[in-house]
Structure formats: structure tokens, C-alpha cells
Design a protein around this motif. Structure first.
Motif, PDB file in Angstrom:
ATOM      1  N   LEU A 157       0.833  -1.192   0.000  1.00 50.96           N
ATOM      2  CA  LEU A 157       0.000   0.000   0.000  1.00 50.96           C
ATOM      3  C   LEU A 157       0.874   1.250   0.000  1.00 50.96           C
ATOM      4  O   LEU A 157       0.419   2.324  -0.371  1.00 50.96           O
ATOM      5  CB  LEU A 157      -0.899   0.033   1.233  1.00 50.96           C
ATOM      6  N   VAL A 158       2.120   1.099   0.423  1.00 46.14           N
ATOM      7  CA  VAL A 158       3.019   2.233   0.576  1.00 46.14           C
ATOM      8  C   VAL A 158       4.439   1.825   0.194  1.00 46.14           C
ATOM      9  O   VAL A 158       4.883   0.735   0.539  1.00 46.14           O
ATOM     10  CB  VAL A 158       3.032   2.727   2.049  1.00 46.14           C
TER      11      VAL A 158
ATOM     12  N   GLN B 251      10.806   9.121   2.650  1.00 53.70           N
ATOM     13  CA  GLN B 251       9.934   9.621   1.589  1.00 53.70           C
ATOM     14  C   GLN B 251       8.870   8.544   1.417  1.00 53.70           C
ATOM     15  O   GLN B 251       9.190   7.355   1.329  1.00 53.70           O
ATOM     16  CB  GLN B 251      10.736   9.784   0.300  1.00 53.70           C
ATOM     17  N   TRP B 252       7.606   8.926   1.395  1.00 54.91           N
ATOM     18  CA  TRP B 252       6.473   8.000   1.351  1.00 54.91           C
ATOM     19  C   TRP B 252       5.728   8.181   0.042  1.00 54.91           C
ATOM     20  O   TRP B 252       5.434   9.304  -0.356  1.00 54.91           O
ATOM     21  CB  TRP B 252       5.523   8.285   2.506  1.00 54.91           C
ATOM     22  N   PHE B 253       5.374   7.067  -0.603  1.00 51.11           N
ATOM     23  CA  PHE B 253       4.609   7.092  -1.847  1.00 51.11           C
ATOM     24  C   PHE B 253       3.387   6.203  -1.663  1.00 51.11           C
ATOM     25  O   PHE B 253       3.522   5.007  -1.376  1.00 51.11           O
ATOM     26  CB  PHE B 253       5.455   6.590  -3.025  1.00 51.11           C
ATOM     27  N   SER B 254       2.183   6.784  -1.800  1.00 52.69           N
ATOM     28  CA  SER B 254       0.947   6.012  -1.659  1.00 52.69           C
ATOM     29  C   SER B 254      -0.014   6.428  -2.764  1.00 52.69           C
ATOM     30  O   SER B 254       0.080   7.527  -3.299  1.00 52.69           O
ATOM     31  CB  SER B 254       0.310   6.249  -0.282  1.00 52.69           C
ATOM     32  N   TYR B 255      -0.939   5.537  -3.094  1.00 55.48           N
ATOM     33  CA  TYR B 255      -1.918   5.802  -4.140  1.00 55.48           C
ATOM     34  C   TYR B 255      -3.274   6.048  -3.492  1.00 55.48           C
ATOM     35  O   TYR B 255      -3.755   5.223  -2.724  1.00 55.48           O
ATOM     36  CB  TYR B 255      -1.980   4.616  -5.103  1.00 55.48           C
TER      37      TYR B 255
ATOM     38  N   PRO C  81      -7.473  13.121  -6.425  1.00 54.89           N
ATOM     39  CA  PRO C  81      -7.686  11.677  -6.420  1.00 54.89           C
ATOM     40  C   PRO C  81      -7.019  11.008  -7.614  1.00 54.89           C
ATOM     41  O   PRO C  81      -6.687  11.652  -8.601  1.00 54.89           O
ATOM     42  CB  PRO C  81      -9.208  11.550  -6.500  1.00 54.89           C
ATOM     43  N   SER C  82      -6.860   9.710  -7.505  1.00 53.45           N
ATOM     44  CA  SER C  82      -6.246   8.881  -8.550  1.00 53.45           C
ATOM     45  C   SER C  82      -4.839   9.359  -8.898  1.00 53.45           C
ATOM     46  O   SER C  82      -4.440   9.382 -10.052  1.00 53.45           O
ATOM     47  CB  SER C  82      -7.133   8.825  -9.794  1.00 53.45           C
ATOM     48  N   THR C  83      -4.107   9.730  -7.859  1.00 58.32           N
ATOM     49  CA  THR C  83      -2.712  10.136  -8.015  1.00 58.32           C
ATOM     50  C   THR C  83      -1.876   9.471  -6.928  1.00 58.32           C
ATOM     51  O   THR C  83      -2.389   9.062  -5.886  1.00 58.32           O
ATOM     52  CB  THR C  83      -2.531  11.670  -7.906  1.00 58.32           C
ATOM     53  N   VAL C  84      -0.579   9.385  -7.193  1.00 61.20           N
ATOM     54  CA  VAL C  84       0.355   8.931  -6.173  1.00 61.20           C
ATOM     55  C   VAL C  84       0.705  10.152  -5.321  1.00 61.20           C
ATOM     56  O   VAL C  84       1.115  11.191  -5.843  1.00 61.20           O
ATOM     57  CB  VAL C  84       1.606   8.300  -6.804  1.00 61.20           C
ATOM     58  N   HIS C  85       0.511  10.025  -4.020  1.00 60.39           N
ATOM     59  CA  HIS C  85       0.785  11.117  -3.089  1.00 60.39           C
ATOM     60  C   HIS C  85       2.176  10.929  -2.508  1.00 60.39           C
ATOM     61  O   HIS C  85       2.518   9.834  -2.055  1.00 60.39           O
ATOM     62  CB  HIS C  85      -0.258  11.129  -1.975  1.00 60.39           C
ATOM     63  N   VAL C  86       2.947  11.986  -2.525  1.00 62.36           N
ATOM     64  CA  VAL C  86       4.323  11.951  -2.028  1.00 62.36           C
ATOM     65  C   VAL C  86       4.379  12.754  -0.731  1.00 62.36           C
ATOM     66  O   VAL C  86       3.947  13.907  -0.691  1.00 62.36           O
ATOM     67  CB  VAL C  86       5.316  12.532  -3.061  1.00 62.36           C
ATOM     68  N   HIS C  87       4.896  12.126   0.313  1.00 59.62           N
ATOM     69  CA  HIS C  87       5.051  12.778   1.609  1.00 59.62           C
ATOM     70  C   HIS C  87       6.474  12.573   2.122  1.00 59.62           C
ATOM     71  O   HIS C  87       7.147  11.611   1.758  1.00 59.62           O
ATOM     72  CB  HIS C  87       4.079  12.174   2.640  1.00 59.62           C
ATOM     73  N   TYR C  88       6.888  13.486   2.978  1.00 62.82           N
ATOM     74  CA  TYR C  88       8.139  13.347   3.726  1.00 62.82           C
ATOM     75  C   TYR C  88       7.769  13.354   5.197  1.00 62.82           C
ATOM     76  O   TYR C  88       6.942  14.153   5.654  1.00 62.82           O
ATOM     77  CB  TYR C  88       9.081  14.521   3.422  1.00 62.82           C
TER      78      TYR C  88
ATOM     79  N   ARG D 164      -4.698   2.772 -12.143  1.00 59.84           N
ATOM     80  CA  ARG D 164      -5.967   2.084 -12.336  1.00 59.84           C
ATOM     81  C   ARG D 164      -6.818   2.355 -11.098  1.00 59.84           C
ATOM     82  O   ARG D 164      -6.310   2.908 -10.117  1.00 59.84           O
ATOM     83  CB  ARG D 164      -5.738   0.584 -12.511  1.00 59.84           C
ATOM     84  N   PRO D 165      -8.070   1.978 -11.085  1.00 63.59           N
ATOM     85  CA  PRO D 165      -8.890   2.235  -9.889  1.00 63.59           C
ATOM     86  C   PRO D 165      -8.335   1.585  -8.619  1.00 63.59           C
ATOM     87  O   PRO D 165      -8.510   2.111  -7.526  1.00 63.59           O
ATOM     88  CB  PRO D 165     -10.253   1.643 -10.248  1.00 63.59           C
ATOM     89  N   THR D 166      -7.632   0.463  -8.754  1.00 63.81           N
ATOM     90  CA  THR D 166      -7.162  -0.266  -7.570  1.00 63.81           C
ATOM     91  C   THR D 166      -5.696  -0.062  -7.229  1.00 63.81           C
ATOM     92  O   THR D 166      -5.279  -0.339  -6.112  1.00 63.81           O
ATOM     93  CB  THR D 166      -7.393  -1.781  -7.750  1.00 63.81           C
ATOM     94  N   ASP D 167      -4.890   0.385  -8.197  1.00 61.49           N
ATOM     95  CA  ASP D 167      -3.466   0.507  -7.924  1.00 61.49           C
ATOM     96  C   ASP D 167      -2.759   1.403  -8.934  1.00 61.49           C
ATOM     97  O   ASP D 167      -3.332   1.807  -9.935  1.00 61.49           O
ATOM     98  CB  ASP D 167      -2.789  -0.873  -7.897  1.00 61.49           C
ATOM     99  N   ALA D 168      -1.516   1.718  -8.610  1.00 59.51           N
ATOM    100  CA  ALA D 168      -0.645   2.496  -9.501  1.00 59.51           C
ATOM    101  C   ALA D 168       0.600   1.653  -9.764  1.00 59.51           C
ATOM    102  O   ALA D 168       1.046   0.889  -8.900  1.00 59.51           O
ATOM    103  CB  ALA D 168      -0.258   3.821  -8.868  1.00 59.51           C
ATOM    104  N   TYR D 169       1.154   1.796 -10.950  1.00 65.37           N
ATOM    105  CA  TYR D 169       2.362   1.075 -11.330  1.00 65.37           C
ATOM    106  C   TYR D 169       3.491   2.094 -11.403  1.00 65.37           C
ATOM    107  O   TYR D 169       3.401   3.070 -12.158  1.00 65.37           O
ATOM    108  CB  TYR D 169       2.150   0.388 -12.677  1.00 65.37           C
ATOM    109  N   VAL D 170       4.537   1.905 -10.592  1.00 66.11           N
ATOM    110  CA  VAL D 170       5.609   2.895 -10.507  1.00 66.11           C
ATOM    111  C   VAL D 170       6.973   2.257 -10.729  1.00 66.11           C
ATOM    112  O   VAL D 170       7.164   1.063 -10.510  1.00 66.11           O
ATOM    113  CB  VAL D 170       5.607   3.637  -9.147  1.00 66.11           C
TER     114      VAL D 170
END
Length: 197
Positions: free
Chosen positions: A90-91, A102-106, A120-127, A161-167
Motif C-alpha cells: 500500500l506504501v 519519503q512516502w509514496f501512496s496511491y 484523487p487517482s494520483t500517487v501522493h508523495v510525503h516526507y 488504475r482504480p485499484t493501484d498504480a504502477y511505478v
């Protein structure tokens, strides 16, 4: 509510005209930020706060380690999925020299939780330095990338996609990234982080 379980505020790193500043309540993707401005729409907690509370089990978080020059590819499952049954993390966590992550979540708009999520429907980047506030630094759509020059890594969102992101994650400053287009809605610039166009 979040202060009662030990959370600090959800802040944002904002870059304007070459100057980076932080906004104490600037992360509208977390109830510890400015989510209240959206009325009755519900927003949950960002990935770093969920980790801090112990709500993400070890299967839900994948720590990416350097593999210089060799791209690593990941499916990142939507953050509100049940981490005990998710088939991919998930992260993504990328460790930094200062001890922070650095955190990456969808994140997507849910019918209940996160119905009011910003971008919405983006990868969120946090520190998150591991204490005090979390800092939202970017939202990434398919084809966009985030670079941390200090840690020499690039993260590119290849598809959503609605369920996940490919990175794709690459630990090498010399590997070129795709060109992206971003709006003024993107915040960036803390500690050598950048979005390039």
C-alpha cells in the motif's frame, strides 16, 4: 482527534519563485491538515500517519533500497485497501540520509473514506522525519515523476488504475526520466526534491 493518538499536523512543502516554505496545515489529504475546508466530505490519514499509528502491517509497507542503475517496478495498491489481503504494498518507503522517509501512496476517491480527497487517482508523495509533522510534497499522475537529488532517486508513475498504480524507482542521478507536465496545484522543493517539466 489525531493529537490524542500522538499525531502532529499534516503540513505541506510549498515552492514559489525558487523559495521553499512550509504550511502548517497545508496537507488537505489528511485530517491533521486542512481537510475541514471541504465540508462533509471525509478524508482519512496520510500513509506516514497510518504507519506511525501502527495501522499498516509490514505486508502493507515496502522499503525500497538502492539498486543503483537498475529500475525497480512496483504495483502500489490503493491506500484504503485492507493491508492483510492486499497482493502488493500500500506504501513505498524510501529512506533518506537524515533518518526520515519519503512516502509514496496511491489515493482515490472512495464512496465513504476519502470521498473528499484532494487530487484523487494520483500517487501522493510525503516526507516524514520520523517525528513531528508530515509534509505533503507532490501529487503524481501517470507519466509524471518525482526526483530526490539528495538521495539520488527518481520515482515515475507509469500507470494508474482504480485499484493501484504502477511505478518505477531508479537510484541513479544519471538515468533520465520522462518529461512531465504539472499544474500549479503541485507543491515541491523541500530538501532537493523536485518535479521537472
Amino acid at each position: 482527534m489525531g493529537h490524542n493518538i500522538g499525531f502532529s499536523h499534516a503540513s505541506a512543502a510549498v515552492s514559489s519563485n525558487g523559495t521553499t516554505s512550509t504550511t502548517e496545515y497545508g496537507d488537505g489529504t489528511d485530517v491533521m491538515g486542512d481537510d475541514g475546508a471541504r465540508g462533509d466530505m471525509l478524508t482519512t490519514f496520510n500513509a506516514a500517519h497510518r504507519y506511525e499509528a501502527g495501522w499498516l502491517n509490514y505486508a502493507g509497507v515496502f522499503r525500497v533500497v538502492s539498486n543503483t542503475g537498475s529500475p525497480q517496478f512496483f504495483n502500489v495498491t490503493q491506500l484504503n485497501a485492507d493491508p492483510t489481503v492486499a497482493t502488493s504494498p500500500l506504501v513505498l518507503q524510501l529512506p533518506l540520509a537524515d533518518g526520515g522517509m519519503q512516502w509514496f501512496s496511491y489515493r482515490t476517491n472512495g464512496t465513504t473514506y476519502d470521498s473528499g480527497i484532494r487530487s484523487p487517482s494520483t500517487v501522493h508523495v510525503h516526507y516524514w522525519p520520523g517525528f513531528e509533522n508530515t509534509f505533503r510534497t507532490a501529487f503524481l499522475s501517470a507519466g509524471q515523476w518525482f526526483r530526490n537529488a539528495t538521495a539520488s532517486f527518481n520515482v515515475t508513475v507509469l500507470a494508474v488504475r482504480p485499484t493501484d498504480a504502477y511505478v518505477r524507482v531508479v537510484f541513479d542521478d544519471t538515468v533520465p526520466c520522462e518529461t512531465i507536465i504539472f499544474s500549479e496545484d503541485f507543491d515541491f522543493g523541500l530538501n532537493g526534491w523536485s518535479l521537472n517539466s
